[in-house]
Write an enzyme that holds these catalytic residues in place. Structure first.
Site, PDB file in Angstrom:
ATOM      1  N   HIS A 279       1.516   4.697  -2.967  1.00 34.43           N
ATOM      2  CA  HIS A 279       1.741   6.346  -2.821  1.00 34.43           C
ATOM      3  C   HIS A 279       2.845   6.542  -3.397  1.00 34.43           C
ATOM      4  O   HIS A 279       3.042   7.579  -4.171  1.00 34.43           O
ATOM      5  CB  HIS A 279       1.656   6.525  -1.374  1.00 34.43           C
ATOM      6  CG  HIS A 279       0.544   6.447  -0.632  1.00 34.43           C
ATOM      7  ND1 HIS A 279      -0.611   6.791  -1.475  1.00 34.43           N
ATOM      8  CD2 HIS A 279      -0.027   5.854   0.682  1.00 34.43           C
ATOM      9  CE1 HIS A 279      -1.680   6.554  -0.131  1.00 34.43           C
ATOM     10  NE2 HIS A 279      -1.140   5.894   0.538  1.00 34.43           N
TER      11      HIS A 279
ATOM     12  N   HIS B 177       0.922  -1.117  -0.025  1.00 32.53           N
ATOM     13  CA  HIS B 177       0.088  -0.155  -0.135  1.00 32.53           C
ATOM     14  C   HIS B 177       0.930   1.274  -0.121  1.00 32.53           C
ATOM     15  O   HIS B 177       0.651   2.194  -0.805  1.00 32.53           O
ATOM     16  CB  HIS B 177      -0.737  -0.002   1.163  1.00 32.53           C
ATOM     17  CG  HIS B 177      -1.716   1.247   1.432  1.00 32.53           C
ATOM     18  ND1 HIS B 177      -3.072   1.402   1.010  1.00 32.53           N
ATOM     19  CD2 HIS B 177      -1.343   2.661   1.886  1.00 32.53           C
ATOM     20  CE1 HIS B 177      -3.534   2.560   1.226  1.00 32.53           C
ATOM     21  NE2 HIS B 177      -2.626   3.262   1.963  1.00 32.53           N
ATOM     22  N   GLU B 178       1.978   1.386   0.954  1.00 28.24           N
ATOM     23  CA  GLU B 178       2.771   2.322   0.825  1.00 28.24           C
ATOM     24  C   GLU B 178       3.659   2.765  -0.401  1.00 28.24           C
ATOM     25  O   GLU B 178       3.700   3.700  -0.845  1.00 28.24           O
ATOM     26  CB  GLU B 178       3.570   2.357   2.012  1.00 28.24           C
ATOM     27  CG  GLU B 178       3.143   2.490   3.493  1.00 28.24           C
ATOM     28  CD  GLU B 178       2.338   3.687   3.606  1.00 28.24           C
ATOM     29  OE1 GLU B 178       2.786   4.750   3.120  1.00 28.24           O
ATOM     30  OE2 GLU B 178       1.543   3.627   4.658  1.00 28.24           O
TER      31      GLU B 178
ATOM     32  N   HIS C  55      -5.844   7.988  -2.195  1.00 23.71           N
ATOM     33  CA  HIS C  55      -6.760   6.928  -1.719  1.00 23.71           C
ATOM     34  C   HIS C  55      -7.989   6.740  -2.340  1.00 23.71           C
ATOM     35  O   HIS C  55      -8.526   8.100  -3.019  1.00 23.71           O
ATOM     36  CB  HIS C  55      -7.014   7.288  -0.190  1.00 23.71           C
ATOM     37  CG  HIS C  55      -5.999   7.263   0.732  1.00 23.71           C
ATOM     38  ND1 HIS C  55      -6.033   7.937   1.809  1.00 23.71           N
ATOM     39  CD2 HIS C  55      -4.945   6.382   0.843  1.00 23.71           C
ATOM     40  CE1 HIS C  55      -4.827   7.555   2.647  1.00 23.71           C
ATOM     41  NE2 HIS C  55      -4.343   6.669   1.905  1.00 23.71           N
TER      42      HIS C  55
END
Length: 1015
Positions: A246, A242-243, A252
């Site tokens: 980014h 998930h990180e 999101h």
């Protein structure tokens, strides 16, 4: 964090965000050629991050996304107007996934209690969510970057060529490094993004353990390194993936402009102060790249993210046509929507893929029936570092042109199209096998003619081992970070430039363990062949020490058998120079000691390094053989100098013990003695038995060695200096060392003498040495200890009745745990037996009568006392029992008119409270009465939000009652009163700093009296 699949989340907002110019207090732009080798160590990582784009220094956070000052200007956010101070304990930066929401909802944690920690001077974390100015104003529902759309003019936020260089900080374990690499390989597998170990690239990401938990900037910041924070509890595959989303450029998913068509935000369930996490972007300023809303995105929040309670929804997906609500917040893998978005964002070719298996094949589209015109395909072959790729074309039929101008397949020796060209092919001639120099190949196919052929077919295979002729690189076991494959044998021959040595350091190591490493192993030899001198034969789970060759060559062999497979190893090699061979010996005055990657100076005996670490000066410390004397810190009685390291080795004659008494003590330091300290050990070596590490201004107790040797070491750092210390040592003969001092049972040495003690059930004879059978009534008030049946470990005598009255600190319950138990068996325990009572005597409620050979379960009294009675009759005797008595905090207490005591821990006054304490007391008064609680002493680790150690009071029987307050530091300023007949006290401590604790008194009081006193 979840992503806004929007192009503004991905392009307009991603690409439109200006480059940061020193935002968030960052330093100047680092030189592109800067050396970041310090990142191999934890301290180096932290120091270098001071000059990074550090997400923990962001102006504000949007969930786990770091926003800098330029972002705020872009979003037209006036901090003074739109941002407010954080007013409640924050949940901290998490990715909002399902697994995190579950882990944050432990039974004794409320929605308002959770938090991540921010580092202070000692590296600990403090509870906080936002740096100033704080969170977005709750009234704001959307924000808009009111600038002209520029999808292609802000490409600096896209990583060029989809290549993201990375560095992993040296403070991560091997298993954590493996998780990071698995997450990066996952992104590579499904997209055209490529992660490479950073060499000399100016912009790169740094995996770091930062104070803000899990957080990152969105996209490439440019102008130097940027941190991706993998903080406490963030080292999970899905969270790291998930990180990385980014970093790639994702926001999101639930912040898309069209989100209200797909989900409902239930604002009344959101934790106060967290409303800003549910803002959405404005339509017209962002684009979703034509992709529909993705419930399954790894960038989507879970249903209860930032919820007031675990079972309250903050984001509710709308029902589908079948009346089913989609699941959101998964942290397992990239969704199809994530993959499609990334491929569009980085303009991935329509065909081709990333191949990561050991063997595989691929072909031109339509093979063998002919490829279409204007095709463009890219295959990225990526195997384990240390392996090479052998590529074989088994069929080739492409339109032939001069220089293969029109249709061709191109192979490059690396990870992208700028890598060295191995060959460009067309026509029908099958190329010779191609071999990579490293672990990646780039294969690109293009067609632009109207004359089409069948295409091509190619197969590849990864081969481990080989010659590594370069000055730096990485070697990993086959298939790392996943388990290595069975029946492998890999040999690497490393050669660096002439005049250098080979340095080898291990980042991770896990090979099947065996005493002689007979099955799976790694062998390292000092030279180019298998006959070279053996450096080591390694297996197991401990990383080998750093390796340095004596020449510019090193030989390595990895072997696995056909059975058990483990994660393997990851190692870096590099050219190493012997600085001590230079004419000036590295500038060292006395001696130069070469170390891997560097060197250090050393001094002759009687000298020590000066502050410049090169010159030598007369040393403090020394070797002492006197029976008594004085030791002082350097410079005494003035302040000691910085950067000093003094060692005193005190040696007494055999059968003597050495005692050390500090007369004056004043050092810099906190509870963990991280800066300046004195260490005292029994023995002369630096790893001998440690008595303690001391700092601060509290004088240590007298310390007595366990042998005739004592080591005293003083260290000071490079900052604060204090007065120091003065200590007196004296030696005393240990009469117990010979023949047990003539004692029948135990001999205890005292200064100038000794004394004898008897075991349980015996008393000391008047001659001071012998032991006689004693009476059998025992009173025990120690916090913990051992008790046993008479004559233990031999059989208990007949016709005996023994009692034990065990009492504990007020507010702490007595616990009894049996180690051994063997009493004459009887169905009703009518003969020999042990009885346990829940109170101070046999009139208290009985907890049980026990006999036989089955150990009773651990038993906890309801209060601070327990009574035991053992009885044996005239016949059969057995071994008896041995048990350990201890204490447990918490329980139910009865408040009466008479004042009673309550202590935070059983050893209050003798020791600080323990780590990881979990104590709940419920104080109950009679009907019509309330509870009054006053604190005589209160000293609990202080922190702004009481996020580490704290005491909480609830106006009722449990934590669902109204909370009267959370306290730390010096505690409540006044008495605490219950509104009803009960009061719950909760005490929690973390795993580090411990303080004195608290001493409270409680009593029952009339409601009207309590109300009057409150007024």
């Amino acid at each position: 964090m979840p992503r806004a699949t929007a192009l503004g989340a991905l392009v307009s907002l991603l690409l439109l965000l200006p480059l940061p110019r020193g935002a968030g207090g960052l330093g100047e732009r680092p030189d592109a050629t800067a050396d970041y080798s310090e990142l191999d160590g934890e301290e180096g990582t932290e120091q270098q991050l001071e000059h990074y784009h550090d997400p923990c220094k962001a102006a504000v956070f949007w969930g786990d996304i770091a926003l800098d000052e330029d972002d705020l200007k872009l979003f037209h956010i006036d901090k003074a107007r739109d941002w407010t101070k954080q007013t409640v304990g924050a949940t901290g930066h998490s990715t909002g996934g399902l697994e995190e929401q579950a882990s944050e909802s432990s039974p004794d944690t409320t929605a308002m209690d959770t938090g991540t920690k921010e580092a202070g001077k000692d590296g600990r974390e403090n509870t906080t969510l936002l740096h100033s100015p704080g969170t977005l104003h709750a009234a704001a529902k959307t924000f808009s970057p009111r600038v002209r759309r520029a999808t292609t003019s802000r490409t600096e936020r896209i990583w060029p060529g989809g290549v993201i260089p990375y560095v992993i900080g040296g403070n991560f374990t091997g298993s954590q490094r493996a998780i990071f690499k698995q997450a990066m390989r996952h992104w590579e597998k499904h997209t055209c993004v490529t992660f490479i170990e950073r060499t000399d690239e100016e912009s790169f990401i740094v995996f770091s353990y930062r104070t803000c938990g899990c957080c990152s900037y969105v996209g490439r910041r440019g102008g130097g390194p940027q941190a991706i924070s993998i903080g406490k509890n963030c080292d999970k595959f899905g969270i790291v993936a998930h990180e990385l989303g980014h970093v790639v450029g994702f926001w999101h998913e639930h912040t898309r402009p069209d989100r209200d068509q797909h989900v409902t935000i239930i604002r009344e369930n959101i934790q106060p102060g967290q409303e800003y996490n549910f803002l959405k972007m404005e339509a017209g300023e962002v684009s979703s790249l034509g992709e529909t809303y993705d419930f399954d995105s790894i960038m989507h929040y879970a249903r209860n993210t930032f919820s007031r309670g675990v079972f309250l929804d903050t984001i509710l997906p709308r029902q589908d046509d079948n009346g089913v609500r989609p699941t959101i917040g998964q942290r397992v893998r990239l969704s199809q929507g994530d993959i499609a978005q990334a491929r569009k964002l980085y303009k991935c070719p329509a065909c081709g893929e990333t191949l990561q298996d050991t063997t595989g094949n691929f072909s031109a589209p339509g093979f063998p029936n002919g490829y279409p015109s204007y095709s463009h395909c890219v295959w990225r072959i990526s195997v384990t570092p240390g392996e090479k790729i052998v590529l074989n074309f088994t069929s080739m039929d492409l339109f032939k042109s001069r220089l293969c101008w029109y249709d061709y397949v191109e192979v490059r020796d690396g990870y992208w199209r700028k890598a060295p060209l191995l060959g460009r092919f067309c026509g029908d001639k099958i190329p010779e096998p191609l071999v990579s120099t490293d672990s990646r190949l780039w294969v690109e196919f293009r067609s632009s003619s109207n004359i089409l052929g069948k295409g091509f077919f190619a197969a590849y295979e990864a081969t481990c081992g080989g010659d590594m002729n370069k000055d730096a690189g990485q070697i990993q076991s086959p298939n790392y970070p996943d388990d290595y494959r069975p029946s492998k044998e890999c040999v690497w021959r490393i050669t660096v430039s002439e005049g250098f040595h080979v340095g080898l350091t291990f980042q991770a190591f896990e090979i099947e363990r065996h005493d002689s490493c007979a099955y799976d192993y790694l062998e390292v030899r000092d030279g180019p062949t298998e006959e070279s001198a053996l450096i080591g034969h390694f297996c197991g789970y401990e990383k080998p020490e750093d390796v340095k060759s004596s020449s510019n060559r090193l030989w390595m062999k990895f072997v696995s058998d056909g059975s058990i497979n483990k994660a393997g190893f990851a190692a870096n090699f590099f050219k190493e120079v012997d600085e001590c061979s230079w004419p000036d010996h590295g500038g060292c005055e006395h001696r130069c000691v070469n170390t891997l990657g560097s060197y250090k100076c050393a001094c002759d005996p009687g000298y020590e390094l000066a502050a410049d670490k090169k010159m030598c000066e007369v040393a403090c410390g020394g070797f002492i053989t006197k029976l008594n004397g004085t030791i002082t810190s350097p410079g005494w009685p003035k302040e000691y100098p910085t950067n000093k390291n003094c060692v005193w080795q005190v040696v007494a004659p055999a059968q003597y013990r050495i005692s050390l008494q500090f007369e004056v003590f004043e050092l810099e330091g906190n509870d963990v003695c991280k800066y300046d300290f004195v260490e005292v050990r029994s023995g002369l070596s630096p790893d001998a038995k440690l008595h303690g590490r001391f700092c601060g201004s509290e004088t240590p107790e007298v310390i007595t060695s366990q042998s005739n040797n004592m080591r005293v070491e003083f260290k000071s750092d490079n900052t604060v200096s204090k007065r120091g210390f003065r200590a007196h040592f004296f030696s005393d003969k240990d009469e117990c060392a010979k023949d047990n001092g003539g004692c029948q049972h135990e001999c205890v040495n005292t200064f100038g003498s000794y004394l004898c003690r008897c075991r349980n059930g015996y008393w000391l004879h008047e001659n001071g040495h012998d032991c006689k059978e004693a009476g059998c009534a025992h009173k025990i008030s120690s916090v913990e200890g051992t008790l046993a049946s008479p004559n233990w470990p031999d059989k208990y005598p007949s016709r005996r009745e023994c009692t034990w009255n065990i009492s504990s600190t007020a507010g702490h319950r007595v616990k009894l745990t049996f180690n051994e138990f063997e009493i004459e068996q009887h169905q009703e325990c009518a003969y020999d037996h042990l009885e346990m009572y829940d109170g101070p005597d046999s009139l208290a409620p009985i907890l049980g009568r026990f006999c036989g050979s089955k150990k009773p379960d651990p038993t906890v009294a309801s209060g601070s006392s327990m009574f035991l009675r053992f009885y044996s009759d005239a016949s059969v005797q057995r071994k008896g029992f041995q048990a350990v008595h201890s204490t447990e905090c918490g329980g139910r207490l009865k408040a009466e008119v008479q004042t009673k005591e309550l202590y935070s821990h059983a050893q209050f006054g003798d020791n600080n409270y323990p780590s990881e304490a979990r104590c709940d007391w419920v104080i109950v008064a009679e009907d019509g009465y309330g509870v009054e609680l006053t604190f005589r002493t209160f000293e609990v680790e202080e922190e702004a939000d009481c996020g580490y150690d704290y005491m909480e009071a609830y106006d009722g029987y449990d934590s669902s009652a109204p909370r009267l307050g959370r306290f730390c530091g010096s505690g409540p300023l006044e008495e605490i009163y219950s509104a009803g007949d009960s009061l719950m006290i909760r005490f929690r401590t973390d795993d580090t700093i411990n303080k004195k604790g608290f001493h409270a008194r409680y009593t029952s009081t009339k409601f009207q009296d309590a109300l009057h006193m409150k007024k």
